[in-house]
Design a protein around this motif. Sequence first.
Motif, PDB file in Angstrom:
ATOM      1  N   MET A 183       0.846  -1.167   0.000  1.00 12.56           N
ATOM      2  CA  MET A 183       0.000   0.000   0.000  1.00 12.56           C
ATOM      3  C   MET A 183       0.896   1.236   0.000  1.00 12.56           C
ATOM      4  SD  MET A 183      -2.707   1.355   2.912  1.00 12.56           S
ATOM      5  CE  MET A 183      -3.365  -0.230   3.217  1.00 12.56           C
ATOM      6  N   THR A 184       0.692   2.108  -0.938  1.00  9.66           N
ATOM      7  CA  THR A 184       1.433   3.358  -1.005  1.00  9.66           C
ATOM      8  C   THR A 184       0.579   4.445  -0.366  1.00  9.66           C
ATOM      9  OG1 THR A 184       2.443   2.669  -3.076  1.00  9.66           O
ATOM     10  CG2 THR A 184       2.528   5.005  -2.552  1.00  9.66           C
ATOM     11  N   THR A 185       1.195   5.249   0.502  1.00 10.32           N
ATOM     12  CA  THR A 185       0.445   6.321   1.150  1.00 10.32           C
ATOM     13  C   THR A 185       1.007   7.673   0.755  1.00 10.32           C
ATOM     14  OG1 THR A 185       1.855   6.237   3.102  1.00 10.32           O
ATOM     15  CG2 THR A 185      -0.139   4.898   3.150  1.00 10.32           C
ATOM     16  N   ARG A 186       0.175   8.682   0.886  1.00  8.15           N
ATOM     17  CA  ARG A 186       0.569  10.058   0.588  1.00  8.15           C
ATOM     18  C   ARG A 186       0.384  10.891   1.840  1.00  8.15           C
ATOM     19  NH1 ARG A 186      -3.403   8.770  -3.223  1.00  8.15           N
ATOM     20  NH2 ARG A 186      -4.702  10.365  -2.270  1.00  8.15           N
ATOM     21  N   GLU A 187       1.046  10.498   2.907  1.00  5.62           N
ATOM     22  CA  GLU A 187       0.862  11.192   4.174  1.00  5.62           C
ATOM     23  C   GLU A 187       1.631  12.511   4.223  1.00  5.62           C
ATOM     24  OE1 GLU A 187       4.540   8.846   4.586  1.00  5.62           O
ATOM     25  OE2 GLU A 187       2.562   8.224   3.984  1.00  5.62           O
ATOM     26  N   GLN A 188       1.147  13.408   5.073  1.00  2.78           N
ATOM     27  CA  GLN A 188       1.825  14.667   5.359  1.00  2.78           C
ATOM     28  C   GLN A 188       1.985  14.743   6.869  1.00  2.78           C
ATOM     29  OE1 GLN A 188      -1.205  17.151   3.437  1.00  2.78           O
ATOM     30  NE2 GLN A 188       0.455  17.987   2.184  1.00  2.78           N
ATOM     31  N   TYR A 189       3.096  15.295   7.324  1.00  2.00           N
ATOM     32  CA  TYR A 189       3.358  15.382   8.753  1.00  2.00           C
ATOM     33  C   TYR A 189       3.092  16.789   9.265  1.00  2.00           C
ATOM     34  CZ  TYR A 189       5.499  10.848   8.149  1.00  2.00           C
ATOM     35  OH  TYR A 189       5.712   9.527   7.855  1.00  2.00           O
ATOM     36  N   VAL A 190       2.510  16.870  10.438  1.00  5.41           N
ATOM     37  CA  VAL A 190       2.329  18.127  11.146  1.00  5.41           C
ATOM     38  C   VAL A 190       3.438  18.173  12.191  1.00  5.41           C
ATOM     39  CG1 VAL A 190       0.791  19.478  12.611  1.00  5.41           C
ATOM     40  CG2 VAL A 190      -0.158  18.026  10.790  1.00  5.41           C
ATOM     41  N   VAL A 191       4.159  19.276  12.242  1.00  2.72           N
ATOM     42  CA  VAL A 191       5.270  19.387  13.176  1.00  2.72           C
ATOM     43  C   VAL A 191       5.034  20.553  14.133  1.00  2.72           C
ATOM     44  CG1 VAL A 191       6.943  18.347  11.603  1.00  2.72           C
ATOM     45  CG2 VAL A 191       6.604  20.806  11.572  1.00  2.72           C
ATOM     46  N   ASP A 192       5.669  20.467  15.317  1.00  2.00           N
ATOM     47  CA  ASP A 192       5.582  21.564  16.283  1.00  2.00           C
ATOM     48  C   ASP A 192       6.648  22.615  15.986  1.00  2.00           C
ATOM     49  OD1 ASP A 192       7.969  20.515  17.252  1.00  2.00           O
ATOM     50  OD2 ASP A 192       7.079  19.696  19.076  1.00  2.00           O
ATOM     51  N   PRO A 210       7.639  15.875  14.640  1.00  2.38           N
ATOM     52  CA  PRO A 210       6.330  15.428  14.147  1.00  2.38           C
ATOM     53  C   PRO A 210       5.351  15.245  15.302  1.00  2.38           C
ATOM     54  CG  PRO A 210       8.101  14.045  13.287  1.00  2.38           C
ATOM     55  CD  PRO A 210       8.705  14.932  14.322  1.00  2.38           C
ATOM     56  N   THR A 211       4.131  15.760  15.125  1.00  2.00           N
ATOM     57  CA  THR A 211       3.101  15.637  16.153  1.00  2.00           C
ATOM     58  C   THR A 211       1.835  14.961  15.631  1.00  2.00           C
ATOM     59  OG1 THR A 211       2.225  17.821  15.630  1.00  2.00           O
ATOM     60  CG2 THR A 211       3.892  17.697  17.360  1.00  2.00           C
ATOM     61  N   ALA A 212       1.670  14.900  14.331  1.00  2.00           N
ATOM     62  CA  ALA A 212       0.475  14.302  13.745  1.00  2.00           C
ATOM     63  C   ALA A 212       0.755  13.951  12.287  1.00  2.00           C
ATOM     64  CB  ALA A 212      -0.707  15.260  13.834  1.00  2.00           C
ATOM     65  N   VAL A 213      -0.162  13.179  11.713  1.00  2.00           N
ATOM     66  CA  VAL A 213      -0.035  12.788  10.309  1.00  2.00           C
ATOM     67  C   VAL A 213      -1.370  13.050   9.629  1.00  2.00           C
ATOM     68  CG1 VAL A 213       0.396  10.884   8.713  1.00  2.00           C
ATOM     69  CG2 VAL A 213       1.634  10.990  10.885  1.00  2.00           C
ATOM     70  N   LEU A 214      -1.325  13.623   8.458  1.00  2.00           N
ATOM     71  CA  LEU A 214      -2.513  13.805   7.621  1.00  2.00           C
ATOM     72  C   LEU A 214      -2.468  12.739   6.527  1.00  2.00           C
ATOM     73  CD1 LEU A 214      -2.465  17.675   7.150  1.00  2.00           C
ATOM     74  CD2 LEU A 214      -3.903  16.357   8.694  1.00  2.00           C
ATOM     75  N   VAL A 215      -3.575  12.031   6.387  1.00  2.00           N
ATOM     76  CA  VAL A 215      -3.678  10.974   5.381  1.00  2.00           C
ATOM     77  C   VAL A 215      -4.946  11.240   4.573  1.00  2.00           C
ATOM     78  CG1 VAL A 215      -3.898   8.480   5.031  1.00  2.00           C
ATOM     79  CG2 VAL A 215      -2.567   9.340   6.957  1.00  2.00           C
ATOM     80  N   PRO A 216      -4.887  11.161   3.263  1.00  8.53           N
ATOM     81  CA  PRO A 216      -6.095  11.335   2.456  1.00  8.53           C
ATOM     82  C   PRO A 216      -7.199  10.367   2.904  1.00  8.53           C
ATOM     83  CG  PRO A 216      -4.164  11.342   1.050  1.00  8.53           C
ATOM     84  CD  PRO A 216      -3.705  10.931   2.425  1.00  8.53           C
ATOM     85  N   LEU A 217      -8.435  10.822   2.839  1.00 10.54           N
ATOM     86  CA  LEU A 217      -9.568  10.054   3.337  1.00 10.54           C
ATOM     87  C   LEU A 217      -9.661   8.665   2.718  1.00 10.54           C
ATOM     88  CD1 LEU A 217     -11.984   9.996   5.192  1.00 10.54           C
ATOM     89  CD2 LEU A 217     -13.332  11.056   3.371  1.00 10.54           C
TER      90      LEU A 217
END
Length: 67
Positions: free
Chosen positions: A1-10, A15-22
Amino acid sequence: MTTREQYVVDEAGRPTAVLVPLDEWERIQEALEELGDIRAYDEAKRQHSDPVPFEQAMAEIDGDAGI
């Protein structure tokens, strides 16, 4: 599975969170649910139990077992 995640950083760049397409999140959820089912099946197979007649099992599921 290939993902297109984005990281939220402080502020420090950690890194504090990850955004993943729905659509990817839904696939991850489905895979986790399937994994849970597999684990439940494996656990049930490890436990010894006597067979139950189909009619009795259905009555117990429906709450009409009278036990």
